[in-house]
Design an enzyme around this catalytic site. Structure first.
Site, mmCIF file in Angstrom:
data_model
loop_
_atom_site.group_PDB
_atom_site.id
_atom_site.type_symbol
_atom_site.label_atom_id
_atom_site.label_comp_id
_atom_site.label_asym_id
_atom_site.label_seq_id
_atom_site.Cartn_x
_atom_site.Cartn_y
_atom_site.Cartn_z
ATOM 1 C CG ASP A 167 -0.145 0.005 2.535
ATOM 2 O OD1 ASP A 167 0.787 -0.817 2.640
ATOM 3 O OD2 ASP A 167 -0.467 0.795 3.438
ATOM 4 C CD GLU A 168 -0.766 5.110 2.896
ATOM 5 O OE1 GLU A 168 -1.472 6.123 2.986
ATOM 6 O OE2 GLU A 168 -0.127 4.637 3.874
ATOM 7 C CB VAL A 169 3.934 2.607 -3.943
ATOM 8 C CG1 VAL A 169 5.160 3.030 -4.749
ATOM 9 C CG2 VAL A 169 4.079 1.165 -3.468
#
Length: 577
Positions: free
Chosen positions: A334-336
């Site tokens: 998540d949240e790259v």
């Protein structure tokens, strides 16, 4: 001598909830009948739980029998409101004490997996009660129900009761983040204990993140040695084994998450060469939000273009799958954040030669997903890996038979996007299921709080505010708007407690009894037999259940003043018809 009425109250206190049954069980069973005239009997001092399957080899079943036998005989729970059982008939009939609960488990050695049958049938008649289940785990759910059908001192139990019960969803979980703040093992165990009371079955352990790496990985000891907050703030191999076994004794799977490639700043303390943008300020001055290096303080992404990344990461994955027998492995993804990767010269060169950040992420997935699958694991990713607007991968590299997506954004819309694409989904919508929301933002020198208008009143000052009340959680329908076939791909749901502003001092009150609300909605639904939402009816039951949990050592917060419990109907928004 106490007056007779007071004596009876002390002996037989009980709360009734409806005309069909006056027994409080949480989560509410699929079907429970208490045959009139609603009698009770004493529990025999020599009460025992036995099994017809004496040759079973399941130590978890044996542990559960021992635990529930002790609980049932010693709990002596005193409900909050006066009893409405037919005490006069019970006393006049002089029913014999209940001597035993006999378990019949047809497949006692079945393992605990997502597909495990948790159904059971419970019948309570004097002098013996019976419980039948296909698996050990169904028997545990039935013993929990039986324990809630006892109360008082000396202990009484309702008789002529029949329960047939099974969950609507196979995945009923709680995500707990132990990186941002550390939780001692005893607090994890107490949380799992409470989950079992609520018939929940998945403890999703978000062990590591950018802030700390508390897990001792045998083949990569430097990660915890350098990345944990303190030498005493780690989870050893022995700790993990204790948590896993404790969970299995209570029918709770422990699902590990090692988030990557994002949320990995803590790895840089041991291996700075495999982490991009580590220890940088998360939101550079004068930059717009899309150019941030992280979505909150604590930067760092693993570098997918550095071969050493996979040497370290595969050691971690191998050891974690060895420590955790759970068949799901959560790999995060998540949240790259583009800005973080763009600080690295190797990635900069790749991009300048025509490469894309999507391809960088694809490189990471292609180097890790097949390896995890080779270890006989199903991979769980956060939805971002497929749905993020900026950095995501093609469905062609996410095989549906090996991948489950956990959704946390955009409520029903993202659930629909996932299942309509053919993927199985676990629902953790931040709009409904995030337990940390509504407590403000944790960043310092935040000028948003320097106002005199109360403009944060509606959102609690946090990105996912407001606070998620138990009613909000209870009323959420995780398959809303889905076709029948799409709904079959929803495995269940998880509430989540992210720990920027939580540790063991507030753990119980942040989780309970709000999580009990999700537990019931995923076990037997949130509507009655007419299809009407039953949150009004559930209020009194949840008050009672919260009281029992507190008496069992769980620091659940109250949902109403005790006055409301003592004055039924007076705390409604609308006068009951």
């Amino acid at each position: 001598m106490l007056p007779l009425i007071l004596t009876l109250f002390l002996l037989y206190p009980f709360s009734t909830q409806s005309t069909t049954t006056s027994i409080n069980v949480w989560p509410k069973p699929t079907n429970l009948t208490w045959t009139p005239p609603h009698q009770t009997t004493l529990l025999s001092p020599t009460f025992i739980i036995t099994t017809t399957t004496t040759s079973h080899q399941n130590n978890h079943l044996s542990a559960a029998i021992s635990r529930y036998t002790k609980l049932i005989k010693t709990e002596n729970h005193r409900p909050l409101t006066h009893p409405k059982t037919n005490l006069s008939i019970s006393l006049n009939n002089n029913l014999p004490p209940l001597q035993s609960l006999t378990l019949t488990v047809t497949n006692p050695n079945a393992e605990l997996t997502h597909a495990t049958d948790e159904s059971y049938t419970l019948t309570i008649s004097t002098p013996n009660a019976t419980l039948t289940a296909s698996t050990t785990w169904g028997a545990m759910r039935g013993m929990e129900t039986f324990s809630q059908l006892t109360w008082g001192n000396p202990t009484r139990v309702a008789v002529e009761v029949r329960v047939t019960d099974a969950p609507l969803f196979g995945h009923r979980g709680l995500t707990l983040d132990t990186s941002r703040n550390y939780y001692p093992v005893k607090d994890l165990l107490r949380t799992i204990e409470a989950m079992s009371m609520n018939k929940m079955n998945v403890f999703h352990w978000h062990i590591t993140d950018s802030h700390s790496f508390p897990l001792v990985v045998p083949s990569e000891p430097l990660l915890a040695e350098k990345g944990a907050y303190h030498v005493n703030m780690v989870y050893t191999v022995e700790d993990v084994k204790r948590v896993v076994e404790f969970g299995l004794d209570r029918g709770v799977r422990v699902l590990p998450e090692i988030d990557s490639p994002g949320h990995t700043g803590s790895w840089a303390l041991a291996y700075p060469d495999i982490v991009t943008c580590a220890n940088m300020f998360w939101w550079p001055a004068e930059s717009d939000w899309p150019n941030r290096l992280a979505s909150e303080p604590g930067t760092g992404h693993l570098n997918p273009l550095n071969p050493k990344t996979y040497q370290v990461l595969k050691n971690v994955i191998r050891d974690v799958t060895t420590m955790f027998p759970e068949q799901f492995y959560h790999s995060g993804a998540d949240e790259v954040i583009p800005g973080c990767w763009k600080t690295d010269p190797t990635i900069q060169k790749f991009l300048s030669n025509g490469g894309t950040l999507n391809q960088v992420l694809e490189t990471f997935i292609n180097n890790t997903l097949p390896y995890i699958v080779s270890l006989n694991r199903t991979v769980v990713y956060w939805e971002d890996v497929l749905l993020d607007d900026t950095v995501h991968v093609s469905p062609t590299i996410l095989p549906k038979e090996h991948v489950i997506l956990q959704t946390w954004n955009n409520g029903h819309d993202n659930t629909k996007r996932i299942v309509s694409s053919g993927y199985r989904a676990i629902v953790s919508s931040s709009d409904f299921y995030y337990l940390d929301c509504g407590h403000g933002d944790f960043t310092g020198n935040n000028s948003a709080y320097n106002n005199q208008t109360g403009s944060d009143a509606n959102n609690g000052g946090s990105w996912c505010g407001p606070f998620k009340t138990w009613q909000t959680i209870y009323n959420y329908d995780i398959t809303y708007g889905l076709t029948e076939e799409e709904a079959k791909l929803v495995l269940g749901g998880e509430v989540a407690l992210w720990s920027e502003q939580a540790d063991e001092t507030v753990l119980d009150s942040r989780i309970w009894p709000r999580t009990s609300a999700m537990a019931e909605s995923l076990w037997s639904g949130n509507t009655d037999e007419k299809g009407m939402k039953r949150y009004a009816e559930a209020t009194d039951r949840l008050n009672e259940w919260r009281s029992r949990m507190v008496n069992r050592g769980i620091g659940a917060e109250p949902i109403q003043p005790l006055w409301c419990v003592r004055n039924p109907g007076m705390c409604n928004t609308v006068h009951p018809i």
